[in-house]
Design a protein around this motif. Structure first.
Motif, PDB file in Angstrom:
ATOM      1  N   ASN A 276      -9.567 -16.271 -31.830  1.00  0.00           N
ATOM      2  CA  ASN A 276     -10.135 -14.932 -31.831  1.00  0.00           C
ATOM      3  C   ASN A 276     -11.540 -14.964 -32.432  1.00  0.00           C
ATOM      4  O   ASN A 276     -11.757 -15.508 -33.506  1.00  0.00           O
ATOM      5  N   GLY A 277     -12.501 -14.377 -31.717  1.00  0.00           N
ATOM      6  CA  GLY A 277     -13.899 -14.419 -32.154  1.00  0.00           C
ATOM      7  C   GLY A 277     -14.116 -13.751 -33.497  1.00  0.00           C
ATOM      8  O   GLY A 277     -14.893 -14.225 -34.325  1.00  0.00           O
ATOM      9  N   GLY A 278     -13.424 -12.633 -33.729  1.00  0.00           N
ATOM     10  CA  GLY A 278     -13.568 -11.936 -35.000  1.00  0.00           C
ATOM     11  C   GLY A 278     -13.049 -12.755 -36.166  1.00  0.00           C
ATOM     12  O   GLY A 278     -13.665 -12.798 -37.237  1.00  0.00           O
ATOM     13  N   LEU A 279     -11.928 -13.432 -35.945  1.00  0.00           N
ATOM     14  CA  LEU A 279     -11.357 -14.283 -36.998  1.00  0.00           C
ATOM     15  C   LEU A 279     -12.280 -15.457 -37.293  1.00  0.00           C
ATOM     16  O   LEU A 279     -12.510 -15.805 -38.461  1.00  0.00           O
ATOM     17  N   LYS A 280     -12.823 -16.054 -36.244  1.00  0.00           N
ATOM     18  CA  LYS A 280     -13.723 -17.190 -36.421  1.00  0.00           C
ATOM     19  C   LYS A 280     -14.973 -16.776 -37.203  1.00  0.00           C
ATOM     20  O   LYS A 280     -15.410 -17.471 -38.131  1.00  0.00           O
ATOM     21  N   SER A 281     -15.537 -15.627 -36.862  1.00  0.00           N
ATOM     22  CA  SER A 281     -16.725 -15.139 -37.568  1.00  0.00           C
ATOM     23  C   SER A 281     -16.405 -14.820 -39.019  1.00  0.00           C
ATOM     24  O   SER A 281     -17.205 -15.087 -39.922  1.00  0.00           O
ATOM     25  N   ALA A 282     -15.207 -14.251 -39.245  1.00  0.00           N
ATOM     26  CA  ALA A 282     -14.806 -13.926 -40.621  1.00  0.00           C
ATOM     27  C   ALA A 282     -14.689 -15.178 -41.467  1.00  0.00           C
ATOM     28  O   ALA A 282     -15.097 -15.204 -42.638  1.00  0.00           O
ATOM     29  N   LEU A 283     -14.159 -16.245 -40.893  1.00  0.00           N
ATOM     30  CA  LEU A 283     -14.019 -17.497 -41.631  1.00  0.00           C
ATOM     31  C   LEU A 283     -15.374 -18.163 -41.863  1.00  0.00           C
ATOM     32  O   LEU A 283     -15.584 -18.828 -42.882  1.00  0.00           O
ATOM     33  N   GLU A 284     -16.308 -17.983 -40.938  1.00  0.00           N
ATOM     34  CA  GLU A 284     -17.620 -18.618 -41.068  1.00  0.00           C
ATOM     35  C   GLU A 284     -18.522 -17.858 -42.035  1.00  0.00           C
ATOM     36  O   GLU A 284     -19.239 -18.472 -42.829  1.00  0.00           O
ATOM     37  N   PHE A 285     -18.503 -16.535 -41.966  1.00  0.00           N
ATOM     38  CA  PHE A 285     -19.432 -15.738 -42.764  1.00  0.00           C
ATOM     39  C   PHE A 285     -18.774 -15.035 -43.953  1.00  0.00           C
ATOM     40  O   PHE A 285     -19.468 -14.570 -44.857  1.00  0.00           O
TER      41      PHE A 285
ATOM     42  N   TRP B  78     -10.923 -25.599 -39.225  1.00  0.00           N
ATOM     43  CA  TRP B  78     -10.549 -26.885 -38.641  1.00  0.00           C
ATOM     44  C   TRP B  78      -9.146 -26.834 -38.046  1.00  0.00           C
ATOM     45  O   TRP B  78      -8.884 -27.367 -36.970  1.00  0.00           O
ATOM     46  N   LYS B  79      -8.232 -26.164 -38.748  1.00  0.00           N
ATOM     47  CA  LYS B  79      -6.856 -26.062 -38.254  1.00  0.00           C
ATOM     48  C   LYS B  79      -6.795 -25.237 -36.971  1.00  0.00           C
ATOM     49  O   LYS B  79      -6.032 -25.544 -36.053  1.00  0.00           O
ATOM     50  N   LEU B  80      -7.610 -24.187 -36.905  1.00  0.00           N
ATOM     51  CA  LEU B  80      -7.592 -23.310 -35.743  1.00  0.00           C
ATOM     52  C   LEU B  80      -8.308 -23.906 -34.538  1.00  0.00           C
ATOM     53  O   LEU B  80      -7.880 -23.725 -33.396  1.00  0.00           O
ATOM     54  N   THR B  81      -9.430 -24.595 -34.804  1.00  0.00           N
ATOM     55  CA  THR B  81     -10.258 -25.084 -33.701  1.00  0.00           C
ATOM     56  C   THR B  81     -10.152 -26.583 -33.468  1.00  0.00           C
ATOM     57  O   THR B  81     -10.531 -27.076 -32.418  1.00  0.00           O
ATOM     58  N   GLY B  82      -9.656 -27.317 -34.478  1.00  0.00           N
ATOM     59  CA  GLY B  82      -9.602 -28.766 -34.359  1.00  0.00           C
ATOM     60  C   GLY B  82     -10.965 -29.410 -34.451  1.00  0.00           C
ATOM     61  O   GLY B  82     -11.135 -30.592 -34.120  1.00  0.00           O
ATOM     62  N   HIS B  83     -11.969 -28.656 -34.918  1.00  0.00           N
ATOM     63  CA  HIS B  83     -13.337 -29.197 -34.927  1.00  0.00           C
ATOM     64  C   HIS B  83     -14.170 -28.515 -35.997  1.00  0.00           C
ATOM     65  O   HIS B  83     -14.043 -27.321 -36.235  1.00  0.00           O
ATOM     66  N   LEU B  84     -15.028 -29.308 -36.658  1.00  0.00           N
ATOM     67  CA  LEU B  84     -16.071 -28.793 -37.537  1.00  0.00           C
ATOM     68  C   LEU B  84     -17.371 -29.468 -37.146  1.00  0.00           C
ATOM     69  O   LEU B  84     -17.401 -30.682 -36.902  1.00  0.00           O
ATOM     70  N   SER B  85     -18.441 -28.692 -37.082  1.00  0.00           N
ATOM     71  CA  SER B  85     -19.733 -29.280 -36.718  1.00  0.00           C
ATOM     72  C   SER B  85     -20.276 -30.120 -37.866  1.00  0.00           C
ATOM     73  O   SER B  85     -19.871 -29.951 -39.022  1.00  0.00           O
ATOM     74  N   ARG B  86     -21.197 -31.014 -37.529  1.00  0.00           N
ATOM     75  CA  ARG B  86     -21.834 -31.831 -38.569  1.00  0.00           C
ATOM     76  C   ARG B  86     -22.550 -30.940 -39.582  1.00  0.00           C
ATOM     77  O   ARG B  86     -22.567 -31.232 -40.786  1.00  0.00           O
ATOM     78  N   MET B  87     -23.157 -29.855 -39.093  1.00  0.00           N
ATOM     79  CA  MET B  87     -23.869 -28.943 -39.987  1.00  0.00           C
ATOM     80  C   MET B  87     -22.904 -28.315 -40.989  1.00  0.00           C
ATOM     81  O   MET B  87     -23.233 -28.162 -42.168  1.00  0.00           O
ATOM     82  N   GLN B  88     -21.716 -27.946 -40.539  1.00  0.00           N
ATOM     83  CA  GLN B  88     -20.733 -27.345 -41.434  1.00  0.00           C
ATOM     84  C   GLN B  88     -20.263 -28.344 -42.485  1.00  0.00           C
ATOM     85  O   GLN B  88     -20.105 -28.003 -43.656  1.00  0.00           O
ATOM     86  N   VAL B  89     -20.050 -29.586 -42.051  1.00  0.00           N
ATOM     87  CA  VAL B  89     -19.583 -30.616 -42.982  1.00  0.00           C
ATOM     88  C   VAL B  89     -20.651 -30.916 -44.028  1.00  0.00           C
ATOM     89  O   VAL B  89     -20.365 -30.985 -45.233  1.00  0.00           O
ATOM     90  N   VAL B  90     -21.903 -31.084 -43.593  1.00  0.00           N
ATOM     91  CA  VAL B  90     -22.996 -31.362 -44.530  1.00  0.00           C
ATOM     92  C   VAL B  90     -23.167 -30.205 -45.502  1.00  0.00           C
ATOM     93  O   VAL B  90     -23.347 -30.406 -46.714  1.00  0.00           O
ATOM     94  N   THR B  91     -23.111 -28.978 -44.981  1.00  0.00           N
ATOM     95  CA  THR B  91     -23.244 -27.805 -45.843  1.00  0.00           C
ATOM     96  C   THR B  91     -22.146 -27.768 -46.898  1.00  0.00           C
ATOM     97  O   THR B  91     -22.407 -27.506 -48.081  1.00  0.00           O
ATOM     98  N   ALA B  92     -20.904 -28.061 -46.486  1.00  0.00           N
ATOM     99  CA  ALA B  92     -19.790 -28.057 -47.427  1.00  0.00           C
ATOM    100  C   ALA B  92     -19.980 -29.101 -48.522  1.00  0.00           C
ATOM    101  O   ALA B  92     -19.728 -28.837 -49.702  1.00  0.00           O
TER     102      ALA B  92
END
Length: 203
Positions: A8-17, A64-78
């Motif tokens: 769900n796009g709203g859930l994904k945005s909520a988790l990102e922002f 990661w659990k929902l999408t099976g993927h994290l971008s390199r930018m997300q990993v570096v930021t974390a």
């Protein structure tokens, strides 16, 4: 694991922002308070930073659990959040967390610069599915994004060194995002010129 396209796009945005907005709200709530823990006084900003680290990591684990993927930018930021946020809390010094965006944008800008020197657009490798462009378009866009990253690094340094913490938190929460969004809005001409069409009109 779930396909990222099915999330769900709203859930994904909520988790990102969500973690960033939570940081902003928590800072406004605790900014004028001081907490004594283990005989050491901590300002609200430092305590909020300590809380932001696990919240961000939990949101990324959920992504990661929902999408099976994290971008390199997300990993570096974390990683940088953990390192600089940890230093902020450990040394009780907010300067480390304020320097984090500077380093993030310098690293991203430098990565794009290295790719360009190799004749490659590393931006294309992470955004091609979002914006299908011809190679020339990706090279131009990558150069522009590189300079935007370097500019934001400089801007972050100026703001946190010369202005109040509240101004910096507002800038970090809304200003940086607005600047990146505004930049891509100004690239509409490039997207039109170099877009990959389903069928070449010349054929």
């Amino acid at each position: 694991m779930a396909d990222g396209n099915q999330v769900n796009g709203g859930l994904k945005s909520a988790l990102e922002f969500g973690p960033v907005l939570a940081f902003f709200v928590a800072y406004l709530w605790l900014k004028d308070r001081t907490f004594t823990i283990g005989g050491t006084d901590y300002e609200g900003f430092v305590l909020v930073t300590a809380g932001f680290i696990p919240v961000l990591l939990l949101s990324m684990a959920a992504l990661w659990k929902l999408t099976g993927h994290l971008s390199r930018m997300q990993v570096v930021t974390a990683v940088l959040v953990v390192v600089f946020g940890g230093l902020t809390v450990w040394l009780n010094d907010d300067r480390f967390f304020k320097m984090k965006p500077t380093l993030i944008y310098l690293l991203f800008g430098a990565a794009l610069a290295i790719g360009l020197m190799r004749g490659e657009s590393w931006l294309q490798s992470v955004m091609e599915g979002v914006m299908p462009l011809r190679r020339e378009g990706w090279m131009i866009l990558t150069k522009r994004v590189m300079w935007v990253f370097f500019g934001l690094a400089v801007l972050n340094e100026i703001i946190w060194r010369t202005m109040s913490t509240e101004v910096w938190v507002t800038f970090k929460t809304f200003g940086l995002t607005a600047a990146v969004f505004g930049f891509f809005m100004t690239q509409a001409g490039l997207f039109r010129t170099y877009a990959i069409e389903d069928q070449d009109p010349a054929e």
